[in-house]
Structures are given as structure tokens and as C-alpha cells.
Design an enzyme around this catalytic site. Structure first.
Site, PDB file in Angstrom:
ATOM      1  NE  ARG A  49      -3.653  -2.312   2.522  1.00  0.00           N
ATOM      2  CZ  ARG A  49      -4.430  -2.600   3.561  1.00  0.00           C
ATOM      3  NH1 ARG A  49      -4.375  -1.847   4.655  1.00  0.00           N
ATOM      4  NH2 ARG A  49      -5.243  -3.629   3.521  1.00  0.00           N
ATOM      5  CG  ASP A  51       2.372   6.082   2.504  1.00  0.00           C
ATOM      6  OD1 ASP A  51       1.321   5.456   2.697  1.00  0.00           O
ATOM      7  OD2 ASP A  51       3.295   6.138   3.341  1.00  0.00           O
ATOM      8  NE  ARG A 201       7.875   8.770   3.103  1.00  0.00           N
ATOM      9  CZ  ARG A 201       6.689   9.390   3.180  1.00  0.00           C
ATOM     10  NH1 ARG A 201       5.563   8.710   3.032  1.00  0.00           N
ATOM     11  NH2 ARG A 201       6.632  10.687   3.401  1.00  0.00           N
TER      12      ARG A 201
END
Length: 248
Positions: A49, A51, A201
Site C-alpha cells: 500500500r 503512500d 522512509r
């Protein structure tokens, strides 16, 4: 029949993989294109999923169809209708294949590989704009490589996940982290079976602190031990992150 597709996309103008009310997602682009091709309303399930702003070179997804259709017709038809409906959106179906009924793009995955790209030079990027994290000063990639080893293996990654992460447990196992320098670009390659929300990240943002000589190895260890989001580095910009491949 159940089909699996491999997709690449530029996430710059998309809200991520999953359907959302606040903008266009990769899932919506593909589902609308599939409806135009087959006339069937089908949910397409993705392996990751990603971002808003995150890119993919090897995202995998699956869906079921009642209609008899060849794999080549699905690949070419999805790309044709995508281009027809969404001219400026960069999403491309690379491969299509038939899979077993119990195959699931997300839950059948054995390993996912992400790469995070950092351009560490003073001049801004032209070609790679919105595709790298631009940092104006040179980073110490050797120190980053050394510190990254601390994060490999099974750890409680509470400090390295979004405060909005919905995973039941922060325990994750990172298989490998490799840091490569390709001329003026630093690439952080991370492999694991699954990841927490924003984990890659935040790892990138934390390693940049090391590269800037603001942090040392002991700070990484302290961040892990703390189990508090504020103890780790910033969440690196989405534009530098790519879902590279999914292994089954």
C-alpha cells in the site's frame, strides 16, 4: 480465474496505491481501466500500500475475472484504456499471468524490496525531480552503511513507524539493508517480508542524520531501544521511495 499483474508507476500525481476520497489512486486507475476492458466491477488487491508520491517499478496485484480472456489481452487492454481515460497519469502494466485461486498479492508475498534514492549534490535535479530526495551537501555514505547494519534482523521498530500505523505489532525482521553510491546518488536497498507504515522512509531519514555527521551508531541503538517515534529521524520525503519488486 485469478490473475496477477506487475505494474510500474510514477506516484507523483497520485494519492498512493489504495482508493481514497481525496484524489486519484493507482488502484482506482487500474479498476476503472479493467471495467472498461471487461465490463466487470472487480477489486484489485496490491502487494504494497504505497503512500502518496511513492513510486513502483515492480508492484504486484491480483484480481478475479469471470470473462475468458488471455493474459496478453489483459496487459494490453489495461494499458490502452488507462491511456484513454487518464492521459497524464503514468501507470503501466508490465506483465500478466494466471495464478492459483489461493494466491494473494499481499499475503502470499515472501519478500519485498524497496529502494530509497538520495541525490546529494548542490544543484537541484532536473530529470529526476520528484523522483529523489535532494540534499544539497555530500553525505558520508560509508558511515551510513556501517550504521545500517544495526537495523538488520528482528527488532521492535516502534520508533521507526508512523504514529498512524495500524499494525498490531512493531516486531519486524529486516533481511538486508544495502547502501550503494552511484555517482551523485545514494541508494538504500531494503528487503523484508513486510514493513510497517513509513518504516523505510523513517529508516532513510534516520540514516541521513548519520550521513550528515549529526548521529553515530550509538544514536541508532538508542532510537531502537527507546520505542518512541520522536527518538528516530524524520520521515524522508515520499518522492525518493520505490517499491522495486515482490518475491513469492
Amino acid at each position: 480465474m485469478r490473475f496477477a499483474i506487475t505494474i510500474e508507476y510514477d506516484g507523483s500525481n497520485l494519492v498512493g496505491w489504495q482508493r481514497q476520497k481525496n484524489g486519484l489512486s493507482v488502484q482506482e486507475v487500474l479498476e476503472k481501466s479493467l471495467f472498461e476492458l471487461t465490463g466487470e466491477k472487480t477489486t484489485i488487491q496490491g502487494a504494497g500500500r504505497t503512500d502518496s508520491g511513492v513510486h513502483a517499478l515492480g508492484q504486484v496485484a491480483h484480481f478475479d475475472l469471470k470473462k475468458k480472456i488471455t493474459t496478453d489481452a489483459i496487459r494490453d487492454g489495461l494499458n490502452f484504456h488507462k491511456k484513454k481515460i487518464y492521459k497524464k497519469i503514468k501507470v503501466s502494466v508490465l506483465t500478466t499471468k494466471k495464478v492459483k485461486k489461493d494466491f494473494h498479492a499481499r499475503f502470499s508475498a515472501k519478500q519485498k524490496t524497496y529502494v530509497y534514492k538520495i541525490l546529494d549534490r548542490r544543484p537541484p535535479p532536473a530529470i529526476e525531480k520528484k523522483r529523489v530526495w535532494h540534499i544539497r551537501k555530500k553525505l558520508n555514505d560509508k558511515a551510513m552503511k556501517k550504521s545500517a547494519k544495526i537495523l538488520v534482523g528482528k527488532h521492535d521498530f516502534t520508533s521507526f513507524r508512523s504514529t498512524e500505523c495500524q499494525a498490531n505489532s512493531a516486531l519486524k525482521t529486516i533481511d538486508t539493508i544495502k547502501i550503494l553510491r552511484v555517482r551523485e546518488e545514494i541508494q538504500i536497498w531494503i528487503k523484508a517480508r513486510s514493513f510497517l507504515h513509513n518504516q523505510v522512509r523513517i529508516i532513510a531519514g534516520t540514516l541521513v542524520l548519520v550521513g550528515r555527521k549529526k548521529w553515530k551508531e550509538k544514536n541508532i541503538k538508542e532510537a531502537l531501544k527507546s520505542k518512541k517515534r520522536a527518538a528516530a529521524g524524520q520521515t524522508a520525503p515520499a518522492e525518493g521511495l520505490y517499491l522495486l519488486s515482490v518475491k513469492y
